[in-house]
Enzyme design. Sequence first.
Site, mmCIF file in Angstrom:
data_model
loop_
_atom_site.group_PDB
_atom_site.id
_atom_site.type_symbol
_atom_site.label_atom_id
_atom_site.label_comp_id
_atom_site.label_asym_id
_atom_site.label_seq_id
_atom_site.Cartn_x
_atom_site.Cartn_y
_atom_site.Cartn_z
ATOM 1 N N ASN A 164 17.482 -82.995 41.150
ATOM 2 C CA ASN A 164 16.978 -82.313 42.334
ATOM 3 C C ASN A 164 15.502 -82.013 42.095
ATOM 4 O O ASN A 164 15.170 -81.294 41.146
ATOM 5 C CB ASN A 164 17.726 -81.009 42.596
ATOM 6 C CG ASN A 164 19.167 -81.240 42.984
ATOM 7 O OD1 ASN A 164 19.500 -82.219 43.633
ATOM 8 N ND2 ASN A 164 20.040 -80.327 42.573
ATOM 9 N N HIS A 175 10.009 -77.525 36.073
ATOM 10 C CA HIS A 175 9.962 -78.398 34.898
ATOM 11 C C HIS A 175 10.748 -79.675 35.191
ATOM 12 O O HIS A 175 11.857 -79.612 35.733
ATOM 13 C CB HIS A 175 10.574 -77.686 33.691
ATOM 14 C CG HIS A 175 10.232 -78.327 32.390
ATOM 15 N ND1 HIS A 175 9.354 -77.786 31.485
ATOM 16 C CD2 HIS A 175 10.636 -79.511 31.844
ATOM 17 C CE1 HIS A 175 9.251 -78.587 30.437
ATOM 18 N NE2 HIS A 175 10.019 -79.642 30.637
ATOM 19 N N HIS A 177 13.320 -82.220 35.175
ATOM 20 C CA HIS A 177 14.629 -82.246 34.527
ATOM 21 C C HIS A 177 15.682 -82.739 35.510
ATOM 22 O O HIS A 177 15.466 -82.785 36.725
ATOM 23 C CB HIS A 177 15.019 -80.859 34.006
ATOM 24 C CG HIS A 177 15.374 -79.878 35.088
ATOM 25 N ND1 HIS A 177 14.436 -79.266 35.886
ATOM 26 C CD2 HIS A 177 16.578 -79.395 35.507
ATOM 27 C CE1 HIS A 177 15.022 -78.450 36.736
ATOM 28 N NE2 HIS A 177 16.339 -78.512 36.538
ATOM 29 N N GLN A 179 20.334 -83.165 35.810
ATOM 30 C CA GLN A 179 21.590 -82.604 35.331
ATOM 31 C C GLN A 179 22.654 -83.692 35.195
ATOM 32 O O GLN A 179 22.555 -84.750 35.815
ATOM 33 C CB GLN A 179 22.084 -81.503 36.275
ATOM 34 C CG GLN A 179 21.113 -80.335 36.389
ATOM 35 C CD GLN A 179 21.717 -79.168 37.140
ATOM 36 O OE1 GLN A 179 22.798 -78.687 36.807
ATOM 37 N NE2 GLN A 179 21.023 -78.699 38.172
ATOM 38 N N GLU A 193 33.444 -94.400 47.804
ATOM 39 C CA GLU A 193 32.703 -95.641 47.573
ATOM 40 C C GLU A 193 33.541 -96.640 46.776
ATOM 41 O O GLU A 193 33.582 -97.839 47.117
ATOM 42 C CB GLU A 193 31.393 -95.350 46.834
ATOM 43 C CG GLU A 193 30.361 -94.624 47.666
ATOM 44 C CD GLU A 193 29.027 -94.487 46.974
ATOM 45 O OE1 GLU A 193 28.080 -94.022 47.616
ATOM 46 O OE2 GLU A 193 28.912 -94.849 45.772
ATOM 47 N N PHE A 327 24.691 -81.211 66.202
ATOM 48 C CA PHE A 327 25.530 -82.407 66.289
ATOM 49 C C PHE A 327 25.778 -83.001 64.908
ATOM 50 O O PHE A 327 26.891 -83.422 64.583
ATOM 51 C CB PHE A 327 24.857 -83.439 67.205
ATOM 52 C CG PHE A 327 25.677 -84.679 67.438
ATOM 53 C CD1 PHE A 327 26.589 -84.744 68.492
ATOM 54 C CD2 PHE A 327 25.551 -85.798 66.616
ATOM 55 C CE1 PHE A 327 27.359 -85.881 68.703
ATOM 56 C CE2 PHE A 327 26.308 -86.941 66.825
ATOM 57 C CZ PHE A 327 27.221 -86.979 67.877
ATOM 58 N N GLU A 328 24.721 -83.033 64.088
ATOM 59 C CA GLU A 328 24.835 -83.653 62.758
ATOM 60 C C GLU A 328 25.789 -82.886 61.847
ATOM 61 O O GLU A 328 26.492 -83.486 61.035
ATOM 62 C CB GLU A 328 23.442 -83.744 62.114
ATOM 63 C CG GLU A 328 22.522 -84.699 62.847
ATOM 64 C CD GLU A 328 21.064 -84.404 62.562
ATOM 65 O OE1 GLU A 328 20.439 -85.239 61.902
ATOM 66 O OE2 GLU A 328 20.576 -83.358 62.992
#
Length: 366
Positions: A164, A175, A177, A179, A193, A327-328
């Site tokens: 992120n 910093h 990084h 996860q 998937e 809507f989304e």
Amino acid sequence: MANRADVPFDYSEHPHRRRNPLSGTWVLVSPHRAKRPWQGSQEDPPSDNRPEYDPDDYLGPGNSRVNGTVKNPDYKDTFVFDNDFQALLSDTPDGAVGNPDNDDLLVARAEKGKCRVLCFSPKLNVTVAEMSVPALRKVVDAWVEEYATLSKLDYIAHVQIFENKGSMMGCSNAHPHGQIWSSSWIPEEPAAELANLAGYWSRKGTHMLEDYAALEEKSGERVVCGNTTFLAVVPFWAVWPFEVLVMTKKRIPSFKSFGDQEKDDLADIYRRVTCRYDNLFTTLFPYSMGIHQAPTDGTSQDVAHFHMHFYPPLLRSATVRKFMVGFELLAEAQRDLTAEQAAARLRDCSEVHFNDAKKVNEKADE
């Protein structure tokens, strides 16, 4: 209303839905809305007065971590450690409430896991887009090692690697990084998937993302960049404005099958995609990136295909973001900017970071 039956359908002009064969979901595309004026929320642009080192940076080398009881080593490149506030624990007791097969309304299952943090660099003032390929190769090497190590734990079925970037994506520390969350089950997104990859293989006898990579490379319309191993595209079914899918051109199930070429090429494509992102709006472009590959429980090895998703929120500038609301949130994903338009804009971006270009120009003016 005028009768438009005699007007040929054009997906660059007319509203339509596009299907994501990986997830099985749809997105509404409304290209005719792209010219509407924006009077909504604008974010404050992120400041860029980053020092190389900050003694209060709890991910910095030699610094105390956020819990105040542990100090980081004086690391020189990458550093991996157990998350101080893990979302999953390895010693969770077995247990369950209810049974979905009985249509019970209250159903819960105890789950185990392990959450790790990977610092990409000891420097606070760099992002992936500003790192060198050799430095990012060390990040890739750490990913490969973590995937292999966590795969050996008998209670782990899946390893989710992600990054992120930026406060807009909820990142609490600037910093550089990422996860690594490993879990005792295969989470919903990768599970969907894998099911669709398997279904495609059983029906067609070919691999979905191999076919899709070949189609996109031949067309070029949605390609952002590529190298020997990887192709980066704004997928036809993209939901986020400048969403990017990075996939191996030939099916590789997981890191276990990576050699030096694939590792170098992953470091290369990671830097190039993120550099184009930063250059798009001349900002430290926020995103969530995640890697999907074969589970670690031994299933889906014959259909899993290594790929990366980049989900960035910015829409029109460094201060205007897309919101998933209305809507989304309640019905179906929707976008205005087409995938083809987004890809063209990213293709036009330089792979020399704007901060590096600025330094070169300043030096030339001296």
